[in-house]
Structures are given as C-alpha cells and as structure tokens.
Design an enzyme around this catalytic site. Structure first.
Site, PDB file in Angstrom:
ATOM      1  N   ARG A 113       0.799  -1.242   0.000  1.00  0.00           N
ATOM      2  CA  ARG A 113       0.000   0.000   0.000  1.00  0.00           C
ATOM      3  C   ARG A 113       0.822   1.278   0.000  1.00  0.00           C
ATOM      4  NH1 ARG A 113      -3.143  -3.269   3.189  1.00  0.00           N
ATOM      5  NH2 ARG A 113      -4.909  -4.053   1.989  1.00  0.00           N
ATOM      6  N   LYS A 119       4.423  11.900 -10.764  1.00  0.00           N
ATOM      7  CA  LYS A 119       3.600  11.111 -11.683  1.00  0.00           C
ATOM      8  C   LYS A 119       4.332   9.800 -11.921  1.00  0.00           C
ATOM      9  CE  LYS A 119       1.099  14.412 -14.574  1.00  0.00           C
ATOM     10  NZ  LYS A 119       0.879  14.816 -15.981  1.00  0.00           N
ATOM     11  N   GLU A 121      12.537  19.479 -23.756  1.00  0.00           N
ATOM     12  CA  GLU A 121      11.725  19.743 -22.554  1.00  0.00           C
ATOM     13  C   GLU A 121      12.234  21.000 -21.822  1.00  0.00           C
ATOM     14  OE1 GLU A 121       9.021  18.049 -22.164  1.00  0.00           O
ATOM     15  OE2 GLU A 121       9.338  15.942 -22.740  1.00  0.00           O
ATOM     16  N   LYS A 169       9.591  23.377 -12.467  1.00  0.00           N
ATOM     17  CA  LYS A 169       8.693  22.231 -12.289  1.00  0.00           C
ATOM     18  C   LYS A 169       8.223  22.126 -10.847  1.00  0.00           C
ATOM     19  CE  LYS A 169       7.148  17.862 -13.582  1.00  0.00           C
ATOM     20  NZ  LYS A 169       7.267  16.657 -14.378  1.00  0.00           N
ATOM     21  N   GLU A 177      -2.668  18.067 -11.627  1.00  0.00           N
ATOM     22  CA  GLU A 177      -2.960  18.614 -12.958  1.00  0.00           C
ATOM     23  C   GLU A 177      -4.426  18.997 -13.154  1.00  0.00           C
ATOM     24  OE1 GLU A 177      -0.701  16.735 -16.092  1.00  0.00           O
ATOM     25  OE2 GLU A 177      -2.036  17.547 -17.627  1.00  0.00           O
ATOM     26  N   ARG A 205      -0.457  22.790 -14.062  1.00  0.00           N
ATOM     27  CA  ARG A 205       0.465  21.710 -14.430  1.00  0.00           C
ATOM     28  C   ARG A 205       0.319  21.317 -15.901  1.00  0.00           C
ATOM     29  NH1 ARG A 205       2.432  16.451 -10.841  1.00  0.00           N
ATOM     30  NH2 ARG A 205       3.931  15.734 -12.376  1.00  0.00           N
ATOM     31  N   ASN A 253       2.461  20.593 -20.852  1.00  0.00           N
ATOM     32  CA  ASN A 253       2.134  19.868 -22.079  1.00  0.00           C
ATOM     33  C   ASN A 253       2.297  20.721 -23.337  1.00  0.00           C
ATOM     34  OD1 ASN A 253       1.420  17.305 -21.030  1.00  0.00           O
ATOM     35  ND2 ASN A 253      -0.435  18.244 -20.211  1.00  0.00           N
ATOM     36  N   HIS A 255       3.149  19.182 -26.538  1.00  0.00           N
ATOM     37  CA  HIS A 255       2.834  17.764 -26.392  1.00  0.00           C
ATOM     38  C   HIS A 255       1.526  17.368 -27.078  1.00  0.00           C
ATOM     39  CE1 HIS A 255       6.097  17.911 -23.589  1.00  0.00           C
ATOM     40  NE2 HIS A 255       5.968  16.658 -23.232  1.00  0.00           N
ATOM     41  N   HIS A 261       2.164  14.328 -29.249  1.00  0.00           N
ATOM     42  CA  HIS A 261       1.572  13.008 -29.018  1.00  0.00           C
ATOM     43  C   HIS A 261       0.983  12.430 -30.302  1.00  0.00           C
ATOM     44  CE1 HIS A 261       1.074  13.877 -24.455  1.00  0.00           C
ATOM     45  NE2 HIS A 261       2.219  13.277 -24.721  1.00  0.00           N
ATOM     46  N   HIS A 270      10.536  10.791 -27.759  1.00  0.00           N
ATOM     47  CA  HIS A 270       9.486  11.676 -27.241  1.00  0.00           C
ATOM     48  C   HIS A 270       9.880  13.154 -27.368  1.00  0.00           C
ATOM     49  CE1 HIS A 270       6.480  13.379 -24.614  1.00  0.00           C
ATOM     50  NE2 HIS A 270       7.429  13.872 -23.854  1.00  0.00           N
TER      51      HIS A 270
HETATM   52  N1  LIG Z   1       6.528  11.075 -14.687  1.00  0.00           N
HETATM   53  C1  LIG Z   1       6.600  12.145 -15.454  1.00  0.00           C
HETATM   54  O1  LIG Z   1       6.227  13.248 -15.066  1.00  0.00           O
HETATM   55  C2  LIG Z   1       7.156  11.987 -16.820  1.00  0.00           C
HETATM   56  C3  LIG Z   1       7.477  13.122 -17.570  1.00  0.00           C
HETATM   57  C4  LIG Z   1       8.048  12.951 -18.823  1.00  0.00           C
HETATM   58  C5  LIG Z   1       8.297  11.680 -19.293  1.00  0.00           C
HETATM   59  N2  LIG Z   1       7.971  10.595 -18.542  1.00  0.00           N
HETATM   60  C6  LIG Z   1       8.239   9.236 -19.001  1.00  0.00           C
HETATM   61  O2  LIG Z   1       9.645   9.082 -19.100  1.00  0.00           O
HETATM   62  C7  LIG Z   1       9.945   8.133 -20.121  1.00  0.00           C
HETATM   63  C8  LIG Z   1      11.030   8.716 -20.999  1.00  0.00           C
HETATM   64  O3  LIG Z   1      12.174   8.923 -20.218  1.00  0.00           O
HETATM   65  P1  LIG Z   1      13.621   8.982 -20.864  1.00  0.00           P
HETATM   66  O4  LIG Z   1      13.609   9.897 -21.998  1.00  0.00           O
HETATM   67  O5  LIG Z   1      14.553   9.188 -19.744  1.00  0.00           O
HETATM   68  O6  LIG Z   1      13.741   7.514 -21.505  1.00  0.00           O
HETATM   69  P2  LIG Z   1      14.424   6.162 -20.992  1.00  0.00           P
HETATM   70  O7  LIG Z   1      14.222   5.970 -19.552  1.00  0.00           O
HETATM   71  O8  LIG Z   1      13.927   5.094 -21.902  1.00  0.00           O
HETATM   72  O9  LIG Z   1      15.962   6.422 -21.284  1.00  0.00           O
HETATM   73  C9  LIG Z   1      16.382   6.596 -22.610  1.00  0.00           C
HETATM   74  C10 LIG Z   1      17.536   5.647 -22.943  1.00  0.00           C
HETATM   75  O10 LIG Z   1      18.726   6.110 -22.313  1.00  0.00           O
HETATM   76  C11 LIG Z   1      19.333   5.051 -21.569  1.00  0.00           C
HETATM   77  N3  LIG Z   1      20.067   5.684 -20.477  1.00  0.00           N
HETATM   78  C12 LIG Z   1      19.594   6.126 -19.298  1.00  0.00           C
HETATM   79  N4  LIG Z   1      20.557   6.765 -18.627  1.00  0.00           N
HETATM   80  C13 LIG Z   1      21.668   6.709 -19.394  1.00  0.00           C
HETATM   81  C14 LIG Z   1      22.980   7.210 -19.250  1.00  0.00           C
HETATM   82  N5  LIG Z   1      23.341   7.917 -18.189  1.00  0.00           N
HETATM   83  N6  LIG Z   1      23.874   6.974 -20.248  1.00  0.00           N
HETATM   84  C15 LIG Z   1      23.503   6.296 -21.360  1.00  0.00           C
HETATM   85  N7  LIG Z   1      22.271   5.815 -21.560  1.00  0.00           N
HETATM   86  C16 LIG Z   1      21.362   6.022 -20.590  1.00  0.00           C
HETATM   87  C17 LIG Z   1      18.159   4.195 -21.166  1.00  0.00           C
HETATM   88  O11 LIG Z   1      18.581   2.907 -20.815  1.00  0.00           O
HETATM   89  C18 LIG Z   1      17.323   4.224 -22.447  1.00  0.00           C
HETATM   90  O12 LIG Z   1      17.837   3.333 -23.388  1.00  0.00           O
HETATM   91  C19 LIG Z   1       8.660   7.852 -20.851  1.00  0.00           C
HETATM   92  O13 LIG Z   1       8.180   6.582 -20.466  1.00  0.00           O
HETATM   93  C20 LIG Z   1       7.725   8.935 -20.375  1.00  0.00           C
HETATM   94  O14 LIG Z   1       6.372   8.530 -20.348  1.00  0.00           O
HETATM   95  C21 LIG Z   1       7.422  10.742 -17.317  1.00  0.00           C
HETATM   96 ZN   LIG Z   2       7.442  15.395 -22.399  1.00  0.00          ZN
END
Ligand SMILES: NC(=O)c1ccc[n+]([C@@H]2O[C@H](COP(=O)([O-])OP(=O)(O)OC[C@H]3O[C@@H](n4cnc5c(N)ncnc54)[C@H](O)[C@@H]3O)[C@@H](O)[C@H]2O)c1
Ligand SMILES: [Zn+2]
Length: 347
Positions: free
Chosen positions: A112, A134, A176, A214, A224, A228, A232, A235, A239, A252
């Site tokens: 939980r 999130k 971003e 942020k 949101e 918040r 987007n 986005h 998207h 992304h």
């Molecule tokens: N929670 C939120 O508010 C929020 C906001 C934006 C995005 N997201 C989510 O985040 C995800 C995208 O995150 P991301 O862009 O970090 O992608 P990711 O976590 O897939 O990382 C991108 C790639 O980089 C690699 N990597 C990570 N750290 C590394 C490093 N130091 N050196 C070399 N390679 C490295 C990872 O293994 C992966 O292959 C999506 O799933 C998205 O939905 C969440």
């Molecule tokens: Zn984004």
C-alpha cells in the site's frame, strides 16, 4: 544546488531536489535499487557504494519503453518480496524516465505504498520526469494510462551521469528544457540562446532552473487540475506525431520539438507570438539538431489524432500556447480550419 518542493497544504509530502550534490544516500531501512541493464553497466559501480542502508538489493530490468508494463512491475514486486523488503523499505530509481515511472509506481503499491528516491540518469528525467510524482506504466490501450501520484522523498540529479547519454537522447531532454523556458521564463530562454548546454556549468544551471520551474508548478497543482497542464506545451501536437509514427521513428523529445513548432504556428496565427519569436524558438531547437518539421501526410488525419489523447475532454482540444516568450495561454476554442492551417507546414 538544492530546490525545495513545498506543498503548502500537505507539508508531509515536501522534498528536495539536489543538483550535483550527491555524496551519499544514507537510510536506516532496507533498500532496493531499481535500474536497467544499460544504466547498470555504465554507472552502477559508481553509484552502488554511495548507498548506505541496512541492506542494499539491486533489481535490474530490461531496457526499453516496451518493458514499461505490468509484467515488469510484477517482476520488481517479486524481487522485493524475495528480498523480504517490508513497509519501511525504500526503493531507489536509478535510470531514465522509464525506470523512474515504474519504480515510483511499484513504490506506490508495494504494501500500500512505501518511500522512493529518484536518481535520474537521462537529461529528460532530470529536468522533467523525476520531479512531480507522476508514476505509471503503459498498456495495450495507450501510454501512461495506469499509474498513481506518488511523490518521491528526494531527487538527486547528477549531471556527471549524463556524459554517457547518446546525443539524440540528450537533445530530447533539451526539447523539454526549451518547453519550460518558453512557457515560464523569458530570462531563462535568453540564457539558453546564449549558452551552450554541452558546457557542464551551463547544463547544471539549466537543470536547476527547470527543476525550480517544475517544483513550483507541481507544488501549486499536484494532480494537474490547472497550471500543471502547461507542461504539455508542444505535447498535444507531439503526441499525435508519436502516435502516427508508432513511437518508433522519433524519441518523445523529438516529437515535442516538432510539436512546439506546430503550436507556435498556431500561436502566431492567433497573434500570441510574433514570427520573430517563433523563429527564435525554432532556431534554438535546431541548435541541438532536434527535428522541427514533421512530414505530414494528411492534416485531417492528424486532426483526428487529437481526439485519441487522454487529455482531450468533451471533444474540445486544449492547446497550450506560448504567449510571447516566457508566458503561456491555454486555448480551447480554436476553429478546426485554423488548426488545420497550422499543422500544414506549407501554410
Ligand atoms: N513522470 C513524469 O512526469 C514523466 C514526464 C516525462 C516523461 N515521462 C516518461 O519518461 C519516459 C522517458 O524517459 P527517458 O527519456 O529518460 O527515456 P528512458 O528511460 O527510456 O531512457 C532513454 C535511454 O537512455 C538510456 N540511459 C539512461 N541513462 C543513461 C545514461 N546515463 N547513459 C547512457 N544511456 C542512458 C536508457 O537505458 C534508455 O535506453 C517515458 O516513459 C515517459 O512517459 C514521465
Ligand atoms: Zn514530455
């Protein structure tokens, strides 16, 4: 550098985001670090000794957005039960946004809800995903459709981990950063125009600035209901691009970069942004080799894509637009004709 997130009415949720301040993480509980194969190979040797706890376990998942699902959550939970973690234990997310979102979600449901700490290792997760609570996973119906709001106890952004990041992944994070500057902070935008983020000092400043922006937004509107949603910007269009290209052609952040340019087309048509401002933003994105034109096949098809977004309610598309550089406007009454014109790059 340290930024505090101050939830005015719920101080028990408050936490700090540290930028380049990680010496040790000391906890008097059992801990499991959740990471993926790529990050483990590159950085775990350096990170592991910094975690001091009753017991430290490592749970390694496969690398990729396609593993951001219930199967992986189940795997993490099983490993946690095997290690006999309890309600007092802490999870540490060590990886990009995918690892962060899954670790946070697992922490929100394990017995939980237990504490978790974010140690983001991509630029995108340092400036955006790791802050704000999130958490979640994808399923066959779409992205991030299952999850929970669960704030971390602390976030440690270490710019040194970004040295191994592929160039495209780095640029995706820059999109971003540009998003936040354009919608919230003119001075920061000017800073980005003049200062290359490939320089360590500039990068550190930019990460801290984004975290500040942020943190402020999230503290005002955790779930949101209002401000918040400004995060987007770019986005709504992005998207649709991701969807049309089946989440495989663009990262992304790359889709967001093109989405920002489309949103700016619309903003100039509504006289919220000048041509000159729009081209400055485009130039900044291009400085990091981000794509800024999407090869549109059919603008009507694209338009239909807006209605697949979980953030489109009552058939009204909500656009977050730049209102000059450094401010935003939320608009939900744009005519279809005008939207179609602004997604047609030719116009
Ligand atoms: N929670 C939120 O508010 C929020 C906001 C934006 C995005 N997201 C989510 O985040 C995800 C995208 O995150 P991301 O862009 O970090 O992608 P990711 O976590 O897939 O990382 C991108 C790639 O980089 C690699 N990597 C990570 N750290 C590394 C490093 N130091 N050196 C070399 N390679 C490295 C990872 O293994 C992966 O292959 C999506 O799933 C998205 O939905 C969440
Ligand atoms: Zn984004």
């Amino acid at each position: 550098l340290k930024v505090n997130i101050d939830f005015k009415n719920q101080p028990s949720k408050n936490y700090s985001v540290f930028v380049d301040e990680l010496n040790e993480i000391v906890l008097d509980t059992k801990v499991a670090i959740v990471t993926n194969t790529t990050v483990a190979k590159l950085h775990l040797d350096e990170f592991l000794p910094l975690v001091k706890a009753k017991e430290v376990h490592v749970i390694t998942v496969q690398d990729g957005e396609q593993y951001k699902n219930f199967e992986t959550i189940n795997y993490i939970l099983d490993e946690m039960f095997k290690a006999k973690l309890d309600r007092k234990s802490t999870l540490i997310a060590f990886g990009g946004g995918v690892v962060g979102d899954m670790t946070g979600f697992t922490a929100s449901i394990f017995q939980r809800g237990i504490d978790f700490i974010q140690v983001p290792t991509t630029l995108l997760s340092q400036v955006d995903a790791s802050v704000g609570g999130k958490t979640g996973i994808n399923n066959s119906f779409g992205k991030n459709l299952v999850g929970a709001f669960h704030q971390p106890r602390a976030v440690y952004c270490e710019s040194k981990f970004l040295k191994t990041l592929p160039k495209r992944e780095f640029a995706a994070g820059v999109a971003e950063i540009v998003k936040m500057a354009v919608t919230f902070d003119k001075e920061f935008f000017d800073f980005l125009e003049k200062n290359d983020l490939n320089n360590d000092n500039n990068l550190r400043k930019a990460i801290a600035k984004c975290v500040e922006i942020k943190a402020d937004v999230v503290a005002k509107d955790e779930t949101e209901q209002g401000i918040r949603s400004v995060l987007n910007y770019g986005h709504t269009f992005g998207h649709v691009i991701e969807n049309q290209t089946k989440y495989s052609k663009y990262l992304h952040g790359e889709a967001v970069a093109m989405g920002i340019v489309m949103a700016n087309n619309l903003a100039t048509k509504l006289n919220l942004l000048t041509q000159d401002e729009a081209s400055k933003i485009k130039q900044l994105l291009e400085q990091y080799s981000l794509p800024t034109t999407y090869e549109l096949k059919d603008s009507k098809d694209f338009y239909e894509g807006f209605f697949l977004d979980k953030k489109t309610f009552n058939n009204k598309i909500k656009f977050i637009l730049a209102n000059g550089i450094g401010d935003f406007k939320i608009v939900d009454d744009v005519s279809k004709t005008l939207v179609l014109e602004s997604i047609n790059n030719e116009q």
